[in-house]
Scaffold this motif. Structure first.
Motif, mmCIF file in Angstrom:
data_model
loop_
_atom_site.group_PDB
_atom_site.id
_atom_site.type_symbol
_atom_site.label_atom_id
_atom_site.label_comp_id
_atom_site.label_asym_id
_atom_site.label_seq_id
_atom_site.Cartn_x
_atom_site.Cartn_y
_atom_site.Cartn_z
ATOM 1 N N LEU A 1 -52.017 87.783 37.203
ATOM 2 C CA LEU A 1 -51.822 88.665 36.057
ATOM 3 C C LEU A 1 -50.644 89.582 36.358
ATOM 4 C CD1 LEU A 1 -52.629 89.926 33.342
ATOM 5 C CD2 LEU A 1 -54.277 91.354 34.582
ATOM 6 N N LYS A 2 -49.616 89.516 35.510
ATOM 7 C CA LYS A 2 -48.418 90.325 35.678
ATOM 8 C C LYS A 2 -48.296 91.298 34.510
ATOM 9 C CE LYS A 2 -45.941 86.725 38.238
ATOM 10 N NZ LYS A 2 -44.692 85.919 38.344
ATOM 11 N N ILE A 3 -48.218 92.579 34.846
ATOM 12 C CA ILE A 3 -48.106 93.636 33.838
ATOM 13 C C ILE A 3 -46.765 94.333 34.029
ATOM 14 C CG2 ILE A 3 -49.085 95.777 32.947
ATOM 15 C CD1 ILE A 3 -51.800 94.859 33.994
ATOM 16 N N ASP A 4 -45.958 94.315 32.993
ATOM 17 C CA ASP A 4 -44.636 94.945 33.040
ATOM 18 C C ASP A 4 -44.597 96.048 31.983
ATOM 19 O OD1 ASP A 4 -41.939 95.402 33.725
ATOM 20 O OD2 ASP A 4 -41.283 94.156 32.047
ATOM 21 N N VAL A 5 -44.354 97.269 32.416
ATOM 22 C CA VAL A 5 -44.342 98.400 31.485
ATOM 23 C C VAL A 5 -42.937 98.966 31.382
ATOM 24 C CG1 VAL A 5 -46.747 98.975 31.955
ATOM 25 C CG2 VAL A 5 -44.948 100.072 33.291
ATOM 26 N N GLU A 6 -42.639 99.510 30.220
ATOM 27 C CA GLU A 6 -41.376 100.231 29.997
ATOM 28 C C GLU A 6 -41.738 101.673 29.705
ATOM 29 O OE1 GLU A 6 -37.625 100.409 26.859
ATOM 30 O OE2 GLU A 6 -38.974 98.672 26.846
ATOM 31 N N GLU A 7 -41.469 102.557 30.649
ATOM 32 C CA GLU A 7 -41.886 103.941 30.531
ATOM 33 C C GLU A 7 -41.044 104.700 29.499
ATOM 34 O OE1 GLU A 7 -43.804 105.304 34.694
ATOM 35 O OE2 GLU A 7 -41.627 105.055 34.733
ATOM 36 N N LYS A 8 -41.651 105.721 28.930
ATOM 37 C CA LYS A 8 -40.923 106.624 28.035
ATOM 38 C C LYS A 8 -41.178 108.050 28.478
ATOM 39 C CE LYS A 8 -44.502 106.902 24.434
ATOM 40 N NZ LYS A 8 -44.794 106.634 23.010
ATOM 41 N N SER A 9 -40.437 108.959 27.921
ATOM 42 C CA SER A 9 -40.578 110.359 28.302
ATOM 43 C C SER A 9 -41.945 110.887 27.870
ATOM 44 C CB SER A 9 -39.470 111.195 27.652
ATOM 45 O OG SER A 9 -39.674 112.564 27.902
ATOM 46 N N THR A 10 -42.625 111.543 28.803
ATOM 47 C CA THR A 10 -43.923 112.147 28.493
ATOM 48 C C THR A 10 -43.855 113.668 28.527
ATOM 49 O OG1 THR A 10 -44.544 111.914 30.825
ATOM 50 C CG2 THR A 10 -45.247 110.171 29.316
ATOM 51 N N GLY A 11 -42.698 114.202 28.867
ATOM 52 C CA GLY A 11 -42.503 115.644 28.824
ATOM 53 C C GLY A 11 -41.878 116.046 27.504
ATOM 54 N N GLN A 12 -42.318 117.168 26.982
ATOM 55 C CA GLN A 12 -41.817 117.620 25.694
ATOM 56 C C GLN A 12 -41.518 119.108 25.738
ATOM 57 O OE1 GLN A 12 -44.940 116.526 22.972
ATOM 58 N NE2 GLN A 12 -44.142 114.460 22.671
ATOM 59 N N PHE A 13 -40.388 119.475 25.159
ATOM 60 C CA PHE A 13 -40.035 120.876 24.960
ATOM 61 C C PHE A 13 -39.582 121.012 23.514
ATOM 62 C CE2 PHE A 13 -36.646 124.055 24.583
ATOM 63 C CZ PHE A 13 -37.367 125.191 24.916
ATOM 64 N N SER A 14 -40.223 121.864 22.785
ATOM 65 C CA SER A 14 -39.867 121.974 21.372
ATOM 66 C C SER A 14 -39.916 123.425 20.914
ATOM 67 C CB SER A 14 -40.817 121.133 20.501
ATOM 68 O OG SER A 14 -42.139 121.633 20.564
ATOM 69 N N GLN B 1 -49.830 129.093 6.173
ATOM 70 C CA GLN B 1 -49.198 129.963 7.154
ATOM 71 C C GLN B 1 -47.944 130.643 6.615
ATOM 72 O OE1 GLN B 1 -50.443 131.113 9.766
ATOM 73 N NE2 GLN B 1 -50.634 129.669 11.432
ATOM 74 N N LYS B 2 -47.452 130.197 5.444
ATOM 75 C CA LYS B 2 -46.172 130.667 4.913
ATOM 76 C C LYS B 2 -45.085 130.373 5.961
ATOM 77 C CE LYS B 2 -48.673 131.937 1.505
ATOM 78 N NZ LYS B 2 -48.789 131.016 0.355
ATOM 79 N N VAL B 3 -44.255 131.344 6.293
ATOM 80 C CA VAL B 3 -43.214 131.126 7.291
ATOM 81 C C VAL B 3 -43.832 131.217 8.687
ATOM 82 C CG1 VAL B 3 -41.033 131.950 8.227
ATOM 83 C CG2 VAL B 3 -41.449 132.044 5.754
ATOM 84 N N PHE B 4 -43.497 130.275 9.566
ATOM 85 C CA PHE B 4 -44.031 130.307 10.921
ATOM 86 C C PHE B 4 -43.031 129.689 11.887
ATOM 87 C CE2 PHE B 4 -45.232 126.229 9.191
ATOM 88 C CZ PHE B 4 -45.040 125.339 10.236
ATOM 89 N N VAL B 5 -43.185 130.044 13.163
ATOM 90 C CA VAL B 5 -42.386 129.455 14.235
ATOM 91 C C VAL B 5 -43.347 128.938 15.303
ATOM 92 C CG1 VAL B 5 -40.343 130.876 13.849
ATOM 93 C CG2 VAL B 5 -42.137 131.703 15.369
ATOM 94 N N VAL B 6 -42.944 127.857 15.965
ATOM 95 C CA VAL B 6 -43.770 127.265 17.008
ATOM 96 C C VAL B 6 -42.890 126.892 18.192
ATOM 97 C CG1 VAL B 6 -45.513 126.355 15.425
ATOM 98 C CG2 VAL B 6 -43.521 124.964 15.994
ATOM 99 N N GLY B 7 -43.502 126.843 19.344
ATOM 100 C CA GLY B 7 -42.822 126.402 20.543
ATOM 101 C C GLY B 7 -43.826 125.842 21.525
ATOM 102 N N SER B 8 -43.429 124.861 22.298
ATOM 103 C CA SER B 8 -44.353 124.281 23.268
ATOM 104 C C SER B 8 -43.585 123.620 24.403
ATOM 105 C CB SER B 8 -45.273 123.254 22.603
ATOM 106 O OG SER B 8 -44.543 122.115 22.197
ATOM 107 N N ILE B 9 -44.209 123.628 25.559
ATOM 108 C CA ILE B 9 -43.754 122.882 26.725
ATOM 109 C C ILE B 9 -44.964 122.104 27.231
ATOM 110 C CG2 ILE B 9 -42.763 122.987 29.043
ATOM 111 C CD1 ILE B 9 -41.588 125.693 28.321
#
Length: 475
Positions: free
Chosen positions: A131-144, A153-161
């Motif tokens: 059994l051969k498993i080949d994965v293609e990784e992607k970015s799992t870190g996020q900064f927004s 909420q009307k006007v709002f701002v959000v941020g996350s890391i």
């Protein structure tokens, strides 16, 4: 047993399509018993005069096959053990088609990989398979960092890391912030999905939340610890303990709910403490967490507050959710959700622990005050019962960018039997309905959703509908 699995014998007419499906079912049955190279041949005897067809299935199951070796490639960041622990097949173990399919589904649900490729080849002997498993990784870190406008909420701002695969160990670390006209929320959380190298998830969160209600403001600081363990296939039992200290300010003593006035009378300006334990059970068979195409997501939770502190309640929330492929890439989604909360003898049930329905997890297109129950003065208050149902048709628009479009129908209501509440039942007066369309985007900054709901029972003085905007998941 095999005859019971064949659909063609239940059909009035011979169909090659049904025959092909039956062959796949039979092959899967033998594959699950380790006969990976089973050969099933239908011998078809057509009688043109009588217009009937006799079918004989000829089986050559061969030898049972074992996985000689499982190799993993393409994972430059994610550790091998993080991938292997999602597999339901093992080296030197008997092969199984259904367990291999579930293993691939588990890897896709991690959302660590852009692509997962699986290949099986014969091993060193006839009863061995590689059994051969080949994965293609992607970015799992996020900064927004972002902002927007929503009906609630009307006007709002959000941020996350956030990092969903910390150091390649599968751990989740997240720092989130949201500031709007109604809610201001800050939260730090950490989750270890496999504590002690067993499927025991555990973690904590620390938060500082503020909410501006119509007749009072609430600021709370607290922390939770939680753990979960699978009790059966695709079913997980979880528990959490929360300690919360809340302060009430800007109280309008003429319009504030009776429970808020009761807390102020008892504790004045002192913090109000809540100690609660929440247990939940979750059955989840979705093929993907974001943009699923099939599967179920059923949940039920019970929260008990009264282990100490000043607040006492018991809260029940349940959900049934199904995703079903319809045609081509069109997916149908049906969900029903409901809840009930009641005061217990351990303390007071405050208004802020009642149900408020707004945002994407509600009837889109309505302002919060338009759905909430009213007290005898006509002011909006929290409800102790709610019901909500949602139907969606989802179709990918730009699959490579993670963009989906959807149309929806929402229906829901909140009612209250609390002291001072206006009597109300789940009927045509309380149920509100909307239809609309929207977009879901699994962006590099996290999940982003935008929708517009048209009210189906617009009342005097109300708008015809409204936008709702959401970044990331709720917290």
């Amino acid at each position: 047993f095999l005859l019971d699995k064949i659909k063609l014998r239940k059909e009035d007419f011979y169909s090659r399509t049904v025959l092909r499906d039956d062959l796949l079912v039979l092959s899967d049955l033998y594959s699950d018993e380790g006969y990976a190279f089973a050969d099933i041949t239908p011998l078809i005897d057509e009688n043109a005069e009588k217009l009937v067809v006799n079918i004989t299935y000829q089986f050559d199951k061969g030898q049972q096959v074992y996985f000689e070796e499982i190799t993993i490639s393409g994972n430059s960041k994610t550790r091998d053990k993080v991938i292997r622990r999602q597999l339901e097949v093992y080296e030197q173990g008997l092969s199984s088609g259904s367990r291999l399919k579930r293993s691939i589904r588990n890897l896709n649900r991690l959302d660590y990989f852009q692509d997962v490729k699986v290949n099986t080849v014969k091993g060193s002997a006839d009863d061995k398979m590689l059994l051969k498993i080949d994965v293609e990784e992607k970015s799992t870190g996020q900064f927004s960092v972002g902002g927007g406008y929503s009906n609630t909420q009307k006007v709002f701002v959000v941020g996350s890391i956030s990092q969903r695969n910390l150091f390649g160990r599968g751990q989740i670390l997240s720092l989130q912030a949201e500031a709007g006209s109604v809610d201001q929320r800050y939260q730090l959380s950490f989750t270890e999905p496999w504590l002690f190298d067993i499927p025991l998830s555990a973690g904590f969160r620390i938060y500082d939340w503020s909410t501006d209600y119509d007749s009072y403001d609430k600021t709370s600081k607290g922390a939770s610890i939680f753990a979960g363990y699978p009790i059966y296939r695709d079913t997980r039992l979880s528990a959490s303990f929360t300690y919360d200290r809340a302060k009430l300010d800007s109280i309008d003593f003429l319009t504030a709910p009776a429970s808020i006035l009761k807390l102020v009378e008892q504790f004045g300006s002192s913090p109000i403490t809540t100690l609660s334990v929440l247990t939940s059970i979750n059955y989840d068979t979705r093929d993907r967490i974001f943009s699923p195409t099939r599967g179920a997501d059923h949940r039920f939770s019970v929260e008990y507050a009264g282990l100490g502190g000043d607040v006492g309640f018991t809260k029940y929330i349940g959900q049934l959710s199904y995703y079903v492929p319809i045609i081509r890439k069109l997916v149908g989604h049906a969900r029903v959700k409901g809840g009930y909360v009641t005061e217990n003898s351990a303390g007071v049930l405050p208004d802020y622990e009642l149900f408020y329905m707004y945002g994407f997890d509600s009837v889109i297109g309505y302002d919060r005050d338009e759905i909430q129950p009213k007290d005898l003065r006509g002011d909006s208050i929290g409800g102790d019962k709610f019901a909500f149902a949602n139907l969606e048709l989802i179709h990918p628009l730009l699959p490579s960018f993670g963009l989906d479009g959807f149309v929806f129908f929402d229906i829901g209501a909140i009612t209250s039997s609390q002291p001072g509440a206006e009597p109300q039942n789940f009927d045509s007066d309380s149920l509100r309905k909307s239809v609309g369309l929207g977009f879901n985007w699994n962006s590099p900054m996290g999940a982003i959703a935008l929708a517009y709901g048209f009210k189906l029972d617009k009342r005097e003085g109300e708008s015809s509908g409204a936008f709702e905007f959401n970044i990331g998941g709720g917290f």
